[in-house]
Design a protein around this motif. Structure first.
Motif, PDB file in Angstrom:
ATOM      1  N   ILE A   7      21.444  19.805  27.746  1.00 30.98           N
ATOM      2  CA  ILE A   7      20.520  18.790  27.214  1.00 30.98           C
ATOM      3  C   ILE A   7      19.187  18.901  27.959  1.00 30.98           C
ATOM      4  O   ILE A   7      19.149  18.931  29.192  1.00 30.98           O
ATOM      5  CB  ILE A   7      21.120  17.387  27.376  1.00 30.98           C
ATOM      6  N   GLN A   8      18.136  18.980  27.222  1.00 25.25           N
ATOM      7  CA  GLN A   8      16.795  19.103  27.794  1.00 25.25           C
ATOM      8  C   GLN A   8      16.140  17.726  27.919  1.00 25.25           C
ATOM      9  O   GLN A   8      16.698  16.701  27.517  1.00 25.25           O
ATOM     10  CB  GLN A   8      15.928  20.020  26.905  1.00 25.25           C
ATOM     11  N   ARG A   9      14.954  17.733  28.479  1.00 27.07           N
ATOM     12  CA  ARG A   9      14.243  16.475  28.702  1.00 27.07           C
ATOM     13  C   ARG A   9      13.846  15.813  27.388  1.00 27.07           C
ATOM     14  O   ARG A   9      13.800  14.592  27.282  1.00 27.07           O
ATOM     15  CB  ARG A   9      12.995  16.721  29.548  1.00 27.07           C
ATOM     16  N   GLY A  10      13.518  16.634  26.407  1.00 27.73           N
ATOM     17  CA  GLY A  10      13.160  16.054  25.117  1.00 27.73           C
ATOM     18  C   GLY A  10      14.318  15.291  24.504  1.00 27.73           C
ATOM     19  O   GLY A  10      14.132  14.226  23.897  1.00 27.73           O
ATOM     20  N   ASP A  11      15.572  15.861  24.685  1.00 29.66           N
ATOM     21  CA  ASP A  11      16.741  15.150  24.167  1.00 29.66           C
ATOM     22  C   ASP A  11      16.955  13.854  24.919  1.00 29.66           C
ATOM     23  O   ASP A  11      17.367  12.831  24.343  1.00 29.66           O
ATOM     24  CB  ASP A  11      17.979  16.045  24.286  1.00 29.66           C
ATOM     25  N   LEU A  12      16.669  13.882  26.257  1.00 30.90           N
ATOM     26  CA  LEU A  12      16.827  12.668  27.047  1.00 30.90           C
ATOM     27  C   LEU A  12      15.871  11.582  26.581  1.00 30.90           C
ATOM     28  O   LEU A  12      16.240  10.403  26.483  1.00 30.90           O
ATOM     29  CB  LEU A  12      16.604  12.985  28.523  1.00 30.90           C
ATOM     30  N   LEU A  13      14.654  11.959  26.280  1.00 34.21           N
ATOM     31  CA  LEU A  13      13.679  10.960  25.837  1.00 34.21           C
ATOM     32  C   LEU A  13      14.084  10.353  24.508  1.00 34.21           C
ATOM     33  O   LEU A  13      13.871   9.163  24.262  1.00 34.21           O
ATOM     34  CB  LEU A  13      12.284  11.591  25.730  1.00 34.21           C
ATOM     35  N   ARG A  14      14.657  11.172  23.622  1.00 41.21           N
ATOM     36  CA  ARG A  14      15.103  10.630  22.341  1.00 41.21           C
ATOM     37  C   ARG A  14      16.265   9.656  22.541  1.00 41.21           C
ATOM     38  O   ARG A  14      16.395   8.655  21.831  1.00 41.21           O
ATOM     39  CB  ARG A  14      15.516  11.763  21.408  1.00 41.21           C
ATOM     40  N   CYS A  15      17.155   9.954  23.540  1.00 41.08           N
ATOM     41  CA  CYS A  15      18.296   9.067  23.791  1.00 41.08           C
ATOM     42  C   CYS A  15      17.862   7.760  24.439  1.00 41.08           C
ATOM     43  O   CYS A  15      18.503   6.713  24.255  1.00 41.08           O
ATOM     44  CB  CYS A  15      19.334   9.770  24.685  1.00 41.08           C
ATOM     45  N   LEU A  16      16.807   7.821  25.242  1.00 47.22           N
ATOM     46  CA  LEU A  16      16.366   6.615  25.934  1.00 47.22           C
ATOM     47  C   LEU A  16      15.617   5.662  25.026  1.00 47.22           C
ATOM     48  O   LEU A  16      15.343   4.526  25.420  1.00 47.22           O
ATOM     49  CB  LEU A  16      15.471   6.988  27.119  1.00 47.22           C
ATOM     50  N   GLN A  17      15.241   6.114  23.849  1.00 42.60           N
ATOM     51  CA  GLN A  17      14.569   5.211  22.926  1.00 42.60           C
ATOM     52  C   GLN A  17      15.538   4.127  22.476  1.00 42.60           C
ATOM     53  O   GLN A  17      16.666   4.397  22.087  1.00 42.60           O
ATOM     54  CB  GLN A  17      14.038   5.965  21.706  1.00 42.60           C
ATOM     55  N   GLY A  18      15.104   2.947  22.526  1.00 44.50           N
ATOM     56  CA  GLY A  18      15.931   1.819  22.107  1.00 44.50           C
ATOM     57  C   GLY A  18      16.815   1.261  23.191  1.00 44.50           C
ATOM     58  O   GLY A  18      17.629   0.376  22.920  1.00 44.50           O
ATOM     59  N   THR A  19      16.775   1.796  24.442  1.00 44.10           N
ATOM     60  CA  THR A  19      17.555   1.270  25.562  1.00 44.10           C
ATOM     61  C   THR A  19      16.646   0.525  26.492  1.00 44.10           C
ATOM     62  O   THR A  19      15.421   0.700  26.475  1.00 44.10           O
ATOM     63  CB  THR A  19      18.250   2.413  26.316  1.00 44.10           C
ATOM     64  N   CYS A  20      17.195  -0.267  27.381  1.00 42.29           N
ATOM     65  CA  CYS A  20      16.406  -1.039  28.328  1.00 42.29           C
ATOM     66  C   CYS A  20      17.264  -1.364  29.538  1.00 42.29           C
ATOM     67  O   CYS A  20      18.494  -1.379  29.458  1.00 42.29           O
ATOM     68  CB  CYS A  20      15.885  -2.321  27.677  1.00 42.29           C
ATOM     69  N   LEU A  30      24.756  10.221  32.006  1.00 43.08           N
ATOM     70  CA  LEU A  30      25.633  10.789  30.997  1.00 43.08           C
ATOM     71  C   LEU A  30      25.079  12.112  30.476  1.00 43.08           C
ATOM     72  O   LEU A  30      25.838  13.030  30.157  1.00 43.08           O
ATOM     73  CB  LEU A  30      25.810   9.790  29.849  1.00 43.08           C
ATOM     74  N   CYS A  31      23.792  12.234  30.428  1.00 46.90           N
ATOM     75  CA  CYS A  31      23.170  13.475  29.942  1.00 46.90           C
ATOM     76  C   CYS A  31      22.982  14.503  31.046  1.00 46.90           C
ATOM     77  O   CYS A  31      22.429  15.586  30.806  1.00 46.90           O
ATOM     78  CB  CYS A  31      21.815  13.173  29.310  1.00 46.90           C
ATOM     79  N   GLY A  32      23.404  14.198  32.268  1.00 49.05           N
ATOM     80  CA  GLY A  32      23.306  15.170  33.345  1.00 49.05           C
ATOM     81  C   GLY A  32      22.061  15.041  34.191  1.00 49.05           C
ATOM     82  O   GLY A  32      21.740  15.964  34.945  1.00 49.05           O
ATOM     83  N   PHE A  33      21.376  13.919  34.147  1.00 50.00           N
ATOM     84  CA  PHE A  33      20.171  13.692  34.952  1.00 50.00           C
ATOM     85  C   PHE A  33      20.441  12.588  35.945  1.00 50.00           C
ATOM     86  O   PHE A  33      21.229  11.680  35.676  1.00 50.00           O
ATOM     87  CB  PHE A  33      18.982  13.310  34.059  1.00 50.00           C
TER      88      PHE A  33
END
Length: 368
Positions: A7-20, A30-33
């Protein structure tokens, strides 16, 4: 050994959308970061307001006025005259102060020739005016075809074939030289100009009148003979006056005499021209209307038919300042020669004109 996450950083940013809040940290692990702990904030120090320092108030008591006291008045009881005290001894006089005053013999020119006088105006600038003042036009031998065609087209009979007119010197001419002592600083210029006229025109038919009192109504000396004759110009010939026409030092009476003679000669068909060693702001309107005047100084521009006087007159204070400046330059000289005065005046350029030279020459402090 850490395995690189797919999973790259771009995928991480898409997953973080809508979270808080804490969900973002869980999703990142969970994504390895791994998330870094936020730095601790140091407690801020309270700001203490500063109060300006006020000096202590000092009360000054007003001065007390004296309520008691006496005033003494002096009374004169007698008077006595006293001899003035002798002046105090000053320092020794310089060698210049110890010299005796100059005698008239020492102030005289002796056998030393005076320095040459620079001309008031170059011959190249004076020549066109003299050619118009002392010249005329005469028919030559060549025919003028334009005039002949014009007369033939108008059906005019030919009594005489028209010919081209050429410029020539007048057969007779009269030159009046102002011989007043106040104009002695311009005598070298008058003599040099007469010699140039004789050289280019010739002496035949040229009458020279030397006006001792500067008036054409009085007696004159006909040069080169010393005989005294009436100042009467040749009939039909032009007249040239080398004079100020009373504009510098002769007054209105002398200027009126010159104007009356000019009107009388013009009625007789005589052209009247004048070279004035005088600035245009000093010209008289009456004289300028009667004579075809031209300024005789460097920087003067001429035109046919004469020049009018300047409407704007020079301030007397400025004229006196020019005279004082030229007198200051003449201070080292024991005797003022015409050539020396002219040379120093030309060094000042626009700060001194021919009128300044006349004023300095006739100044009571100038020895000439």
């Amino acid at each position: 050994m850490n395995r690189r996450s797919v999973i790259q950083r771009g995928d991480l940013l898409r997953c973080l959308q809508g979270t808080c809040g804490g969900e973002r940290r869980f999703v990142a692990e969970l994504c390895g970061f791994e998330g870094a702990e936020p730095p601790e904030r140091l407690p801020s120090e309270p700001v203490i307001p500063t109060i300006p320092f006020l000096p202590p108030r000092i009360e000054v008591e007003p001065p007390r006025l004296a309520t008691t006291g006496t005033v003494q008045f002096l009374r004169a009881v007698r008077s006595q005259a006293k001899e003035p005290e002798p002046p105090a001894e000053t320092a020794e006089r310089t060698w210049l102060e110890q010299l005796p005053p100059l005698t008239p013999e020492e102030l005289s020119g002796r056998n030393v020739p005076p320095p040459p006088t620079p001309p008031l105006q170059s011959w190249a600038r004076t020549w066109p005016f003299l050619r118009d003042a002392l010249g005329g036009r005469r028919e030559g031998t060549r025919l003028e075809p334009r005039a002949a065609v014009r007369d033939a087209a108008r059906m005019r009979p030919f009594h005489r074939l028209p010919r081209i007119k050429r410029r020539v010197w007048a057969r007779h001419a009269s030159v009046f030289l102002d011989g007043r002592e106040s104009l002695a600083c311009f005598r070298d210029d008058m003599r040099a100009l007469v010699e140039e006229i004789k050289r280019w025109r010739g002496a035949e038919g040229l009458s020279l009148f030397w006006l001792t009192d500067g008036s054409p109504a009085g007696q004159a000396h006909r040069l080169p003979a010393p005989e005294t004759v009436a100042a009467k110009p040749e009939a039909g010939g032009p007249v040239l006056a080398l004079s100020d026409l009373g504009c510098l030092g002769g007054g209105t009476a002398l200027g009126r005499v010159w104007s009356d003679h000019a009107h009388r000669w013009r009625r007789q068909g005589i052209r009247c021209s004048a070279l004035l060693p005088c600035p245009r702001d000093r010209w008289s309107a009456e004289v300028a209307a009667a004579w075809d005047c031209a300024g005789w100084d460097r920087g003067e521009r001429r035109r046919r038919g004469g020049q009018p006087p300047l409407a704007r007159k020079e301030n007397p204070a400025d004229a006196n300042q020019k005279v004082e400046r030229l007198l200051t330059l003449l201070t080292p000289a024991a005797r003022c020669e015409r050539g020396l005065l002219r040379s120093l005046r030309l060094l000042l350029n626009q700060d001194a004109d021919v009128g300044t030279e006349f004023d300095v020459w006739n100044h009571p402090e100038c020895v000439n």
